[in-house]
Scaffold this motif. Sequence first.
Motif, PDB file in Angstrom:
ATOM      1  N   ALA A  44       0.849  -1.196   0.000  1.00  0.00           N
ATOM      2  CA  ALA A  44       0.000   0.000   0.000  1.00  0.00           C
ATOM      3  C   ALA A  44       0.886   1.248   0.000  1.00  0.00           C
ATOM      4  CB  ALA A  44      -0.903   0.007   1.230  1.00  0.00           C
ATOM      5  N   VAL A  47       2.603   1.842  -3.483  1.00  0.00           N
ATOM      6  CA  VAL A  47       1.741   2.418  -4.513  1.00  0.00           C
ATOM      7  C   VAL A  47       1.582   3.935  -4.327  1.00  0.00           C
ATOM      8  CG1 VAL A  47      -0.636   2.466  -5.369  1.00  0.00           C
ATOM      9  CG2 VAL A  47       0.522   0.280  -4.974  1.00  0.00           C
ATOM     10  N   VAL A  48       1.299   4.351  -3.097  1.00  0.00           N
ATOM     11  CA  VAL A  48       1.114   5.786  -2.850  1.00  0.00           C
ATOM     12  C   VAL A  48       2.425   6.542  -3.073  1.00  0.00           C
ATOM     13  CG1 VAL A  48       0.345   7.525  -1.196  1.00  0.00           C
ATOM     14  CG2 VAL A  48      -0.640   5.251  -1.134  1.00  0.00           C
ATOM     15  N   PHE A 212      -0.782  -5.825  -3.390  1.00  0.00           N
ATOM     16  CA  PHE A 212      -1.437  -4.570  -3.046  1.00  0.00           C
ATOM     17  C   PHE A 212      -2.878  -4.777  -2.574  1.00  0.00           C
ATOM     18  CE2 PHE A 212      -3.831  -0.802  -4.858  1.00  0.00           C
ATOM     19  CZ  PHE A 212      -3.552   0.017  -3.777  1.00  0.00           C
ATOM     20  N   GLU A 213      -3.162  -4.246  -1.396  1.00  0.00           N
ATOM     21  CA  GLU A 213      -4.557  -4.250  -0.936  1.00  0.00           C
ATOM     22  C   GLU A 213      -4.962  -2.806  -0.675  1.00  0.00           C
ATOM     23  OE1 GLU A 213      -5.205  -6.719   2.575  1.00  0.00           O
ATOM     24  OE2 GLU A 213      -3.455  -7.882   1.928  1.00  0.00           O
ATOM     25  N   PRO A 214      -5.872  -2.281  -1.533  1.00  0.00           N
ATOM     26  CA  PRO A 214      -6.230  -0.864  -1.417  1.00  0.00           C
ATOM     27  C   PRO A 214      -6.700  -0.484  -0.016  1.00  0.00           C
ATOM     28  CG  PRO A 214      -7.250  -1.855  -3.353  1.00  0.00           C
ATOM     29  CD  PRO A 214      -6.580  -2.967  -2.617  1.00  0.00           C
ATOM     30  N   SER A 215      -7.300  -1.425   0.704  1.00  0.00           N
ATOM     31  CA  SER A 215      -7.837  -1.076   2.020  1.00  0.00           C
ATOM     32  C   SER A 215      -6.729  -0.689   2.990  1.00  0.00           C
ATOM     33  CB  SER A 215      -8.614  -2.255   2.586  1.00  0.00           C
ATOM     34  OG  SER A 215      -7.722  -3.331   2.766  1.00  0.00           O
ATOM     35  N   LYS A 216      -5.486  -1.052   2.679  1.00  0.00           N
ATOM     36  CA  LYS A 216      -4.396  -0.712   3.595  1.00  0.00           C
ATOM     37  C   LYS A 216      -3.916   0.735   3.450  1.00  0.00           C
ATOM     38  CE  LYS A 216      -2.251  -5.066   4.845  1.00  0.00           C
ATOM     39  NZ  LYS A 216      -1.077  -5.923   4.558  1.00  0.00           N
ATOM     40  N   ILE A 217      -4.441   1.454   2.455  1.00  0.00           N
ATOM     41  CA  ILE A 217      -4.043   2.859   2.317  1.00  0.00           C
ATOM     42  C   ILE A 217      -4.763   3.681   3.381  1.00  0.00           C
ATOM     43  CG2 ILE A 217      -4.041   4.885   0.818  1.00  0.00           C
ATOM     44  CD1 ILE A 217      -3.836   3.156  -1.533  1.00  0.00           C
ATOM     45  N   THR A 218      -4.004   4.098   4.378  1.00  0.00           N
ATOM     46  CA  THR A 218      -4.622   4.930   5.409  1.00  0.00           C
ATOM     47  C   THR A 218      -4.051   6.339   5.288  1.00  0.00           C
ATOM     48  OG1 THR A 218      -2.819   4.491   6.906  1.00  0.00           O
ATOM     49  CG2 THR A 218      -4.714   2.998   7.007  1.00  0.00           C
ATOM     50  N   VAL A 222      -0.421   7.768   3.429  1.00  0.00           N
ATOM     51  CA  VAL A 222      -0.300   8.866   2.470  1.00  0.00           C
ATOM     52  C   VAL A 222       0.690   9.916   2.976  1.00  0.00           C
ATOM     53  CG1 VAL A 222      -1.537  10.724   1.301  1.00  0.00           C
ATOM     54  CG2 VAL A 222      -2.637   8.499   1.627  1.00  0.00           C
TER      55      VAL A 222
END
Length: 460
Positions: A44, A47-48, A212-218, A222
């Motif tokens: 995650a 990716v960011v 990648f698991e989008p839910s891990k973007i907190t 960021v």
Amino acid sequence: MSQTNTRPQWSSRWTFILATTGSAIGLGNIWKFPYIMGEQGGAAFVVVYLASILFIAMPIMMAEIMLGRRGKANPITAMSRLVEESDASSIWKLIGWLGVAAGAIILSYYSVIAGWVIEYVRLTGLGGLTSLSSGEISTQFTDLLADPMTMLLWHTIFIVATVVIVARGVSGGLELATKLLMPVLIVLLLVLLGYSIAKADFAAGLNFMFAFEPSKITYEVVLSAVGHSFFTLSLGMGAVMVYGSYLSPNTSLLQVSLAVVAADTIIAILAGLVIFPIVFSFSLEPGVGPGLLFITLPTAFSQMIGGAFWGTLFFVLILFAAWTSAISLTEPVAAWVQEKFSTTKTVAACVVGFIIWLLGIATVFSFNDWAFSFNFLGVEKSDGLFDVFDILTSNIMLPLGGVLIALFAGWGMKRTISTQELQLPDSWYNLWYFLVRFVSPVAVIIVLLFLLFGPLFSGD
Ligand code: TRP
């Protein structure tokens, strides 16, 4: 400015790319990036981070190199010339002052951490980390932090090594050092990568970094990704600006920036691909934070066959990376002293080195005699002035410098000048202009505000 006519230049755009890449690749790539990624759950964060590099940092890098090349001087002098040329407000001169101050402060603690790396080259090289338990390895690190004299010794040696290169000037120092060190660095990294692929749990490392698991973007992910994209590309303090000031007028800024950004990103990813398979193959934790490099990895090296050899290679690699970065932190400050007081590069480098060395003593004692704790907007910090310097520079001065650079390039500087400097096809120019005027500043301002006030909102 008497030096203007004889101002040195890189011998080719390749040496500029090499030196700027040498600046970018440092402790940020091999120490900070893996440990932040480890803390933030891997893919995650990756990716960011990649998105932030491409859309926020890359346009700012082009802007910063452009300001340096146009201003043809150290950050402070360059900014006053640019302000005059565009009839802009003097407030923009803050960029130069902020940069020179940030450079000095960052180097003062960067050098102490590079000193730890020297100590670990010594420890691994002499076999001092072989067959120790993980408890003994972590005691070794705690012991180092409790020993200001050892830290002071390595800090002194590292500063001297940096000053020697800067004093030798652009072609005899900066170029030569990066030409010699960067290839060694790349070979070392590839050898270590070979080890990770052949002997360590490479699949687990790959999975950790790229599943990648989008839910891990907190929101924390960021924030740290955007902040780190500045640090890793050496943006926001004039390092890239002063390197740009030695660049010839007809080099494509888009091309050189792309090359530096690509090299820096690839090396950071490769560093992760070296480190995590080793961590997983010894069933260690990826998320330990800054100790990843000095406790977790040495634990793995101490258990591994040939660990003294691989461990030494690894710490030498980090040391070289830190050295070329330290050179770029010194250069803007030294260039300013040299140009402002019309002295030689040698005198300027020595004076600047001495001041930074003095300042570094505060960091040396931050981990022991002078340690104090404080609460920074909800986060407990225990390493005294070291933490103060780190927060002040990484969280405040660099993002602020970066945003001001973007805003000056987008709003303060005459459009005809940036068009002429960048020489891009219209559609590309418009994209860049849009990014530096709106996207980068808004993103960075949001990050700055959250960095400062985020803990108040995050509810913990
Ligand atoms: N980019 C380097 C790293 O990743 C550190 C660095 C060198 C730096 N020069 C800089 C950071 C200027 C901020 C500003 O280790």
